[in-house]
Design a protein around this motif. Structure first.
Motif, PDB file in Angstrom:
ATOM      1  N   PRO A  77       0.838  -1.212   0.000  1.00 41.60           N
ATOM      2  CA  PRO A  77       0.000   0.000   0.000  1.00 41.60           C
ATOM      3  C   PRO A  77       0.869   1.257   0.000  1.00 41.60           C
ATOM      4  O   PRO A  77       1.952   1.262   0.599  1.00 41.60           O
ATOM      5  CB  PRO A  77      -0.783  -0.136   1.308  1.00 41.60           C
ATOM      6  N   PRO A  78       0.449   2.295  -0.686  1.00 46.00           N
ATOM      7  CA  PRO A  78       1.292   3.483  -0.894  1.00 46.00           C
ATOM      8  C   PRO A  78       1.400   4.355   0.355  1.00 46.00           C
ATOM      9  O   PRO A  78       0.875   5.458   0.383  1.00 46.00           O
ATOM     10  CB  PRO A  78       0.593   4.209  -2.042  1.00 46.00           C
ATOM     11  N   SER A  91       6.215   0.254 -12.345  1.00 47.25           N
ATOM     12  CA  SER A  91       4.756   0.308 -12.283  1.00 47.25           C
ATOM     13  C   SER A  91       4.165   0.454 -13.677  1.00 47.25           C
ATOM     14  O   SER A  91       3.152  -0.172 -14.006  1.00 47.25           O
ATOM     15  CB  SER A  91       4.314   1.489 -11.430  1.00 47.25           C
ATOM     16  N   ARG A 269      -7.216  -2.512 -10.652  1.00 43.28           N
ATOM     17  CA  ARG A 269      -7.469  -2.302  -9.232  1.00 43.28           C
ATOM     18  C   ARG A 269      -7.936  -3.599  -8.556  1.00 43.28           C
ATOM     19  O   ARG A 269      -7.638  -3.849  -7.393  1.00 43.28           O
ATOM     20  CB  ARG A 269      -8.513  -1.209  -9.044  1.00 43.28           C
ATOM     21  N   TRP A 278      -0.400  -1.758  -6.310  1.00 42.99           N
ATOM     22  CA  TRP A 278      -0.680  -0.333  -6.089  1.00 42.99           C
ATOM     23  C   TRP A 278       0.095   0.549  -7.056  1.00 42.99           C
ATOM     24  O   TRP A 278      -0.398   1.561  -7.521  1.00 42.99           O
ATOM     25  CB  TRP A 278      -0.350   0.053  -4.642  1.00 42.99           C
ATOM     26  N   VAL A 281      -1.781   0.702 -10.262  1.00 41.74           N
ATOM     27  CA  VAL A 281      -2.969   1.554 -10.119  1.00 41.74           C
ATOM     28  C   VAL A 281      -2.581   3.019 -10.255  1.00 41.74           C
ATOM     29  O   VAL A 281      -3.186   3.776 -11.021  1.00 41.74           O
ATOM     30  CB  VAL A 281      -3.655   1.311  -8.754  1.00 41.74           C
ATOM     31  N   GLN A 282      -1.525   3.407  -9.524  1.00 39.97           N
ATOM     32  CA  GLN A 282      -1.114   4.818  -9.564  1.00 39.97           C
ATOM     33  C   GLN A 282      -0.625   5.199 -10.953  1.00 39.97           C
ATOM     34  O   GLN A 282      -0.907   6.296 -11.443  1.00 39.97           O
ATOM     35  CB  GLN A 282      -0.014   5.096  -8.528  1.00 39.97           C
TER      36      GLN A 282
END
Lengths: 313, 387
Positions: A77-78, A91, A269, A278, A281-282
């Motif tokens: 998690p970020p 990413s 997601r 994550w 996703v970002q």
């Protein structure tokens, strides 16, 4: 802005003689107090401004920074949302492994959004012009009818839409999706363009008619530049709504290759076997944000004017 | 001026101004309206206008607001459809033609310049639409801006111009089209008083230089009087009178025209005819200026006299004077306007030129020369001396 201190400057009397006004201690104190109040006001004003800017920029900054975390870091998690083990493009690489690849989906989204913009602007331009300038029976009833469709929740007509598109052989096609988006976008756009045309003085059009501009030539050469703010507003709204739309795209598109960005993002997601990447996703968020920013920055000059049109007059 | 010659197309056969063949000859060259009507739904705006405007004439449509003068002009321009009747320009029936095919150019009250184009493009737009060759466009734009002295403004946008400059550009845009007929719709109403006067002179000069037929709509009678070769007074969609400014002023056809043209307006006083040669006004019995055949019976009439035709004195001349009390006066330097009341409380405006001071409450005697009087019957029509 610095003002000339009035207490020290010669004041002219009615007769035209200059008289020296001596500094008055009470006056001086009042002036200092005023300057201090002004400075405090400015500090508060700018502090509040900076705080608000930070508030609005934070989501962008967080997503942007978090998208550069390295592979392993990206799986957690970020928190904190910035790369702690050096910049990497992992990413973005992993985002590309979802679906048919990020380029394909971005292209899908761009095709759908731009086609929606072009169709919406073209149709609402003509419809707005017609509603603004021509007299025809049931004009206001028709206009109200068009506006009234804004009250129908889109979700409630999803099933009929799906059936219609299936009958037309347009389900799972980007073109079908464009038609749906244009339909949803039109009520607001027609309303907007009618207002824009209403704000153009009739005489300009009449002068153009005397000058020999007719029909489409008149619309394109004379009127379009005058309603450009309205058209830009319509274009921005059409683009953003089509770009971000998720539900219709999810329901109406069935093949992997046709998914638009929001549908891809859903898949990203949802993760694989419960493990959410994550970082991906970002990265997706950043990819999705960029076109919106570009469009908005390009058109914002007109957009503000478009929303203001008719406000004062 | 070269443009002046260019602007005139080859003479139309029989297009001479008021040629020997009379009215018809005049009409073929200029603008002719016959039986022109306009109605919006069941509401009639224009009730059948017949009018011949000779070629090259400066015609002014004047009337109170809502009289249909603008509508009539817009019908000539083709911006408003004609419900009934015919419009001909230079002998050509243009009733159903597009505005751009009628050989007209129009100058609007609000200028109606294209705000997104430079002055140069504004001027050239009509020619571009007509696919005129580039060199020709440039030549005509240069000629027009030379006439109007707008050369230095060519690269600006309308938004960067003052009101007067904008109006020049609007007129320039009309000139480059080389129309047969110029139409002006209250072109000076948006300008301030000083500019209005100078633009008025400019328009008069333009008419002299170009020699085109011009039709000008205004509610300002000073503009009407100073510019016109021919004035058309309109009321409620009907023509009240057509004539030269002098005719209209000196020989009004009815009490409406008499009261509308002239400032301050003509005194229109209620009177009663009591004999073939006498009438009763306030407490005095006056001599009618001429005999009329129908003068035997008693009837209500209107006694009209312009303020400048009344002389202030002390001596009562039998049958040609009235006593009045001054209510108040306006001092204008060279002249004074006295607002007076007659014995029966009717008000009279008097132009008083002698330097002698008068004060409210003074009793004065007003007298006139018999040929200054205009009489109107109960319906408002002029009573002329009939033989």
């Amino acid at each position: 802005m610095t003002m000339t201190p009035t207490a020290l400057s010669p004041t002219m009397t009615a007769a035209g003689h200059a008289i020296e006004v001596r500094p008055n201690p009470a006056n001086e104190a009042a002036k200092l107090a005023r300057a201090r109040r002004k400075r405090n006001g400015a500090v508060a004003y700018h502090t509040a401004g900076v705080a608000i800017v930070l508030f609005f920029l934070a989501p962008f900054a967080i997503a942007f920074l978090a998208s550069f975390r390295s592979g392993a870091e990206g799986m957690t998690p970020p928190l904190p949302p910035w790369p702690t083990t050096g910049f990497s493009l992992d990413s973005y690489r992993s985002l590309d492994t979802f679906g048919a690849g990020v380029w394909q989906h971005t292209l899908n989204s761009l095709i759908v959004s731009l086609a929606t913009v072009v169709l919406t602007v073209a149709i609402s331009l003509l419809a707005g012009y017609g509603f603004s300038r021509y007299r025809f029976p049931l004009k206001n009833t028709l206009f109200v009818l068009i506006i009234a469709t804004l009250m129908i929740p889109f979700q409630s007509i999803l099933t009929p839409l799906f059936i219609i598109l299936a009958k037309l052989g347009l389900n799972n096609s980007l073109f079908g999706l464009v038609l749906v988006y244009v339909t949803l976008q039109l009520p607001f756009s027609v309303f907007m363009m009618r207002n824009a045309f209403d704000a153009v003085p009739k005489e300009i059009e009449e002068a153009a008619r005397i000058d020999g501009a007719r029909d489409l030539k008149l619309l394109v050469r004379v009127l379009l530049p005058l309603v450009l703010p309205g058209a830009a507003t319509v274009a921005i709204f059409a683009f953003l709504n089509a770009w971000n739309e998720f539900l219709a795209a999810l329901v109406l598109l069935s093949s992997n290759d046709n998914y638009t960005m929001p549908v891809l993002m859903m898949a990203v997601r949802a993760g694989r076997l419960g493990a959410i990447n994550w970082g991906a996703v970002q990265a997706g968020v950043v990819v999705m944000t960029i076109p919106c920013l570009i469009i908005f920055l390009l058109l914002q000059r007109y957009y503000m004017r478009g929303l203001m049109a008719g406000a004062v007059k | 001026m070269s443009l002046a010659q260019d602007a005139r197309l080859p003479a139309w056969p029989g297009g001479a101004i008021a040629g020997p063949d009379g009215e018809d000859g005049a009409a073929t060259g200029g603008v002719r309206l016959s039986g022109v009507r306009k109605s919006f739904g069941s509401l009639d705006i224009i009730h059948g206008i017949d009018l011949s405007i000779p070629e090259g004439a400066f015609t002014v449509f004047v009337g109170p607001s809502g009289c249909g003068k603008s509508t009539l002009l817009r019908m000539i321009a083709g911006l408003e459809e004609v419900s009934d009747g015919l419009i001909a320009i230079k002998g050509r029936d243009v009733t159903d033609l597009d505005p751009s095919d009628r050989g007209i150019a129009m100058v609007f009250q609000s200028y109606a310049l294209y705000p997104h184009m430079s002055v140069r493009d504004n001027l050239a737009f009509g020619l571009k639409m007509a696919n005129t060759p580039k060199a020709e466009i440039e030549r005509r734009v240069a000629a027009a801006s030379a006439i109007l002295k707008t050369d230095h403004l060519l690269d600006r946008r309308p938004g960067q111009l003052s009101g007067g400059q904008r109006q020049r550009v609007a007129i320039g845009r009309a000139i480059v089209r080389k129309p047969d007929v110029f139409l002006f719709d209250e072109p000076l109403s948006n300008l301030d008083a000083e500019l209005r006067v100078s633009m008025r002179i400019e328009i008069a000069r333009l008419h002299r230089e170009l020699g085109n037929t011009m039709i000008y709509v205004t509610h300002d009678q000073t503009e009407a009087m100073t510019l016109a070769d021919m004035i058309v007074v309109l009321r409620e969609g009907r023509i009240e009178q057509v004539g030269s400014p002098r005719e209209i002023y000196e020989n009004p056809a009815n009490s409406f025209v008499a009261g509308f043209i002239g400032s301050p307006r003509m005194n229109l006083l209620k009177a009663k005819r009591v004999g073939p040669e006498s009438l009763k006004l306030a407490d005095a019995t006056l001599a009618a200026p001429f005999q009329t055949a129908s003068g035997d019976r008693e009837e209500d009439i209107t006694f009209g006299i312009r303020p400048e035709h009344l002389t202030v004195g002390q001596e009562i001349v039998d049958g040609r004077s009235l006593t009045a009390t001054i209510d108040f006066s306006e001092y204008l330097g060279g002249t004074q306007y006295l607002y007076c009341q007659l014995a029966d409380r009717q008000t009279v405006t008097v132009e008083y030129r002698s330097p002698g001071a008068v004060k409210p409450g003074d009793r004065i005697v007003l007298s006139w020369s018999p040929d200054a009087i205009r009489l109107f019957d109960a319906a408002g029509l002029r009573i002329r001396q009939d033989m």
